[in-house]
Structures are given as C-alpha cells and as structure tokens.
Design a protein around this motif. Structure first.
Motif, PDB file in Angstrom:
ATOM      1  N   GLY A  36       0.786  -1.225   0.000  1.00  0.00           N
ATOM      2  CA  GLY A  36       0.000   0.000   0.000  1.00  0.00           C
ATOM      3  C   GLY A  36       0.818   1.276   0.000  1.00  0.00           C
ATOM      4  O   GLY A  36       0.264   2.376  -0.085  1.00  0.00           O
ATOM      5  N   LEU A  37       2.129   1.172   0.107  1.00  0.00           N
ATOM      6  CA  LEU A  37       2.963   2.378   0.113  1.00  0.00           C
ATOM      7  C   LEU A  37       2.986   3.018  -1.266  1.00  0.00           C
ATOM      8  O   LEU A  37       2.963   2.315  -2.286  1.00  0.00           O
ATOM      9  CB  LEU A  37       4.398   2.034   0.537  1.00  0.00           C
ATOM     10  N   THR A  41       7.881   6.152  -2.720  1.00  0.00           N
ATOM     11  CA  THR A  41       8.494   6.040  -1.393  1.00  0.00           C
ATOM     12  C   THR A  41       9.973   5.713  -1.549  1.00  0.00           C
ATOM     13  O   THR A  41      10.343   4.754  -2.226  1.00  0.00           O
ATOM     14  CB  THR A  41       7.804   4.937  -0.560  1.00  0.00           C
ATOM     15  N   LEU A  42      10.834   6.524  -0.953  1.00  0.00           N
ATOM     16  CA  LEU A  42      12.277   6.345  -1.062  1.00  0.00           C
ATOM     17  C   LEU A  42      12.737   5.148  -0.235  1.00  0.00           C
ATOM     18  O   LEU A  42      12.288   4.947   0.895  1.00  0.00           O
ATOM     19  CB  LEU A  42      12.985   7.613  -0.574  1.00  0.00           C
ATOM     20  N   SER A  55      21.651   6.324   3.389  1.00  0.00           N
ATOM     21  CA  SER A  55      21.815   6.697   1.995  1.00  0.00           C
ATOM     22  C   SER A  55      20.741   5.997   1.176  1.00  0.00           C
ATOM     23  O   SER A  55      20.366   4.865   1.480  1.00  0.00           O
ATOM     24  CB  SER A  55      23.204   6.272   1.500  1.00  0.00           C
ATOM     25  N   PRO A  56      20.224   6.649   0.126  1.00  0.00           N
ATOM     26  CA  PRO A  56      19.221   6.005  -0.720  1.00  0.00           C
ATOM     27  C   PRO A  56      19.772   4.757  -1.398  1.00  0.00           C
ATOM     28  O   PRO A  56      20.945   4.707  -1.786  1.00  0.00           O
ATOM     29  CB  PRO A  56      18.883   7.076  -1.764  1.00  0.00           C
TER      30      PRO A  56
END
Length: 111
Positions: A36-37, A41-42, A55-56
């Motif tokens: 459901g996100l 969303t990162l 960090s991404p």
C-alpha cells in the motif's frame, strides 16, 4: 534453497527480528506488508546495524556472500560465471573465494 543447502541462520519459530533477510521474505514484504505504500516512497539503507548515517538505495548485484569476521559480517565475491568471463576478476580474486559462499542479492547505497 535446495535440499543440499542448509540455512546458515536457522530460525525454527520464524520469530527472530534481527536475522538475515532472504529474498522470499523480501518478496513477501513487498507484495503484502508494503503493497500500500506510494510508488515514490524512497528506499534508504543505513551505514551499519546501529542506524548510523543513511543513503538512498541505488544499485544491486547478484553475488556470493561468505562470513569472514562473524556470521553477520562478511564479504561478497563474484559469481563463478563472472570469474570465468573476466580475466581481471580472476587475477584479483585468485583462490580467495571461500567454499562456504552463499548466493546473495547485494543492495548498494547511493552514498
């Protein structure tokens, strides 16, 4: 996992929170828990287990993992087909690839 391989981090009750995550569990999380996100969303990765610096998520590789310092701290090694195809990798790794390596999906942070 095949019948020949054993889980190096057994959890018979399936209740351990701080244990290595398998691809099967990650798939379940993506399909069910996180379904459901929002798509934008990162995804971020911490520098260490204590949650210091983040960090991404940036990239991934299919590799092999072997514990070196403890069951939860180790190193990754190229796949056999990568070693066969790349002379420079063979020279770099030589005979350093342990026999105890496990297939691994390695996630890399951006920074």
């Amino acid at each position: 996992m095949t019948e020949q391989q054993q889980d190096p981090f057994p959890d018979p009750d399936g209740e351990a929170l701080d244990r290595p995550l398998t691809l099967a569990v990650l798939r379940q999380l993506v399909r069910q828990t996180w379904a459901g996100l929002p798509g934008d969303t990162l995804v971020v990765l911490p520098l260490n287990a204590d949650g210091n610096l983040f960090s991404p998520f940036s990239n991934y590789s299919l590799s092999r993992y072997a514990p070196t310092l403890s069951p939860l701290v180790g190193d990754v090694f190229p796949l056999p087909e990568e070693l066969n195809a790349d002379r420079a990798l063979r020279e770099l790794y030589g005979d350093r690839v342990p026999d105890i390596t496990l297939p691994a999906l390695v996630l890399y942070p951006l920074g």
